[in-house]
Design an enzyme around this catalytic site. Structure first.
Site, short mmCIF file in Angstrom:
data_model
loop_
_atom_site.label_atom_id
_atom_site.label_comp_id
_atom_site.label_asym_id
_atom_site.label_seq_id
_atom_site.Cartn_x
_atom_site.Cartn_y
_atom_site.Cartn_z
N ASN A 93 -38.35 -13.93 -49.27
CA ASN A 93 -39.04 -15.23 -49.22
C ASN A 93 -38.85 -15.89 -47.87
O ASN A 93 -37.78 -15.81 -47.26
CB ASN A 93 -38.51 -16.14 -50.33
CG ASN A 93 -38.78 -15.55 -51.69
OD1 ASN A 93 -39.57 -14.62 -51.82
ND2 ASN A 93 -38.15 -16.09 -52.71
N VAL A 94 -39.90 -16.58 -47.46
CA VAL A 94 -39.86 -17.23 -46.15
C VAL A 94 -39.75 -18.75 -46.33
O VAL A 94 -39.89 -19.50 -45.37
CB VAL A 94 -41.14 -16.88 -45.32
CG1 VAL A 94 -41.17 -15.40 -44.99
CG2 VAL A 94 -42.43 -17.29 -46.05
N GLY A 107 -37.36 -11.39 -59.40
CA GLY A 107 -38.66 -11.98 -59.05
C GLY A 107 -39.43 -11.32 -57.94
O GLY A 107 -40.06 -12.01 -57.15
N ALA A 109 -36.35 -16.53 -63.93
CA ALA A 109 -35.10 -16.57 -63.18
C ALA A 109 -34.30 -17.84 -63.48
O ALA A 109 -33.08 -17.79 -63.64
CB ALA A 109 -35.40 -16.47 -61.68
N HIS A 120 -38.14 -11.12 -44.28
CA HIS A 120 -39.53 -11.36 -43.86
C HIS A 120 -39.66 -12.61 -42.99
O HIS A 120 -40.77 -13.07 -42.75
CB HIS A 120 -40.45 -11.47 -45.08
CG HIS A 120 -40.65 -10.16 -45.79
ND1 HIS A 120 -41.28 -10.05 -47.01
CD2 HIS A 120 -40.31 -8.90 -45.44
CE1 HIS A 120 -41.30 -8.77 -47.39
NE2 HIS A 120 -40.72 -8.06 -46.46
#
Ligand code: APR
Length: 249
Positions: free
Chosen positions: A100-101, A185, A229, A117
């Site tokens: 995730n960014v 996820g 989650a 990423h």
């Protein structure tokens, strides 16, 4: 209730690696890439997150990032993020690899992490390569420009681009040496992270997946916990804490 085969792996010295994808942030209101809410206007992530798309239409690509940055700036870490931050406090040999960014893991308190990423709160000059933080939401100018006049781009890894070699080396080393790999996820279709569960499993790690849906990773997982989650992880962390306390009251 965790199976005995997993409980016996949980010790204070357990090397735990957690891998996360967009699903961990879904309950914070951040859309995933491939779910029902994964389309922006009529585009898929694969059509926008490429250097080709950026060359062709930097304004369009930046509008997408500006939209995502707007959502993320209003989002808060959810109980899933907080549970993962708690795992970092519980186990000294913990490490997080996130695709995730959005920066939400940092905001939840994680410090031992690889953002494999990149992070969309950083921008990079397309001419000089300089990386700077940028929290301007919404952006005043789209596409934004560097002081040198060249276009800025998000400091993220796009499809077709290589990962930072240090991040990749470090991540592979972590995955290949862990005792327990927790995968949360992610749809498990974007390489190289999609292959990490196999890397870990081949070297004897227990692979635990948390995802409401079945994914390609489910076939290699020793256990798949089907649920969100934010609901599953707090319970999982509670059980891990109990096992640790029982071993070292
Ligand atoms: N809890 C856990 N998992 C969830 C939840 C939730 N509340 N909601 C959805 N999921 C799961 C979905 O079932 C799906 O498997 O999260 C996954 C999200 O998958 P993707 O949208 O494909 O996201 P991700 O796997 O992170 O994508 C990988 O692709 O577009 C690129 O660079 C981008 O990092 C991204 C990469």
């Amino acid at each position: 209730m965790l199976p005995e085969s997993l409980r016996e792996r949980i010790r204070p010295e357990t090397k735990l690696v957690v891998i996360t994808g967009a699903g961990i942030s879904a309950e914070s209101g951040v859309p995933t890439f491939r779910g029902e809410d994964g389309l922006w206007r009529r585009f898929r992530a694969e059509e926008l997150a490429t250097s080709w798309a950026f060359q062709r239409d930097p304004k369009l690509v930046w509008e997408w990032y500006d939209w995502r940055r707007g959502i993320i700036s209003r989002a808060k870490p959810n109980p899933g993020h907080l549970a993962i931050a708690e795992l970092e406090r519980l186990l000294p040999n913990f490490y997080l690899i996130t695709q995730n960014v959005d920066g939400l893991h940092r905001r939840a308190g994680n410090r031992k992490l690889v953002e494999i990423h990149g992070n969309l709160w950083f921008v990079r000059c397309t001419r000089e390569g300089t990386v700077t933080e940028n929290y301007e939401v919404p952006l005043k100018e789209i596409p934004p420009r560097c002081r040198c006049g060249a276009l800025l781009r998000p400091h993220v890894v796009w499809f077709g681009e290589s990962l930072d070699p240090d991040d990749l080396r470090r991540s592979l080393e972590l995955v290949r040496n862990c005792d327990l790999l927790l995968v949360v996820g992610t749809s498990g279709v974007v390489q190289p992270v999609a292959s990490f569960p196999w890397e870990a499993k081949e070297r004897g790690a227990f692979v635990l997946e948390v995802n409401p849906q079945s994914t390609p990773i489910s076939s290699v997982a020793d256990l798949s916990l089907r649920g969100k989650a934010g609901e599953v992880l707090p319970k999982l962390v509670e059980e891990i804490r109990e096992v640790l306390l029982r071993r070292h009251p």
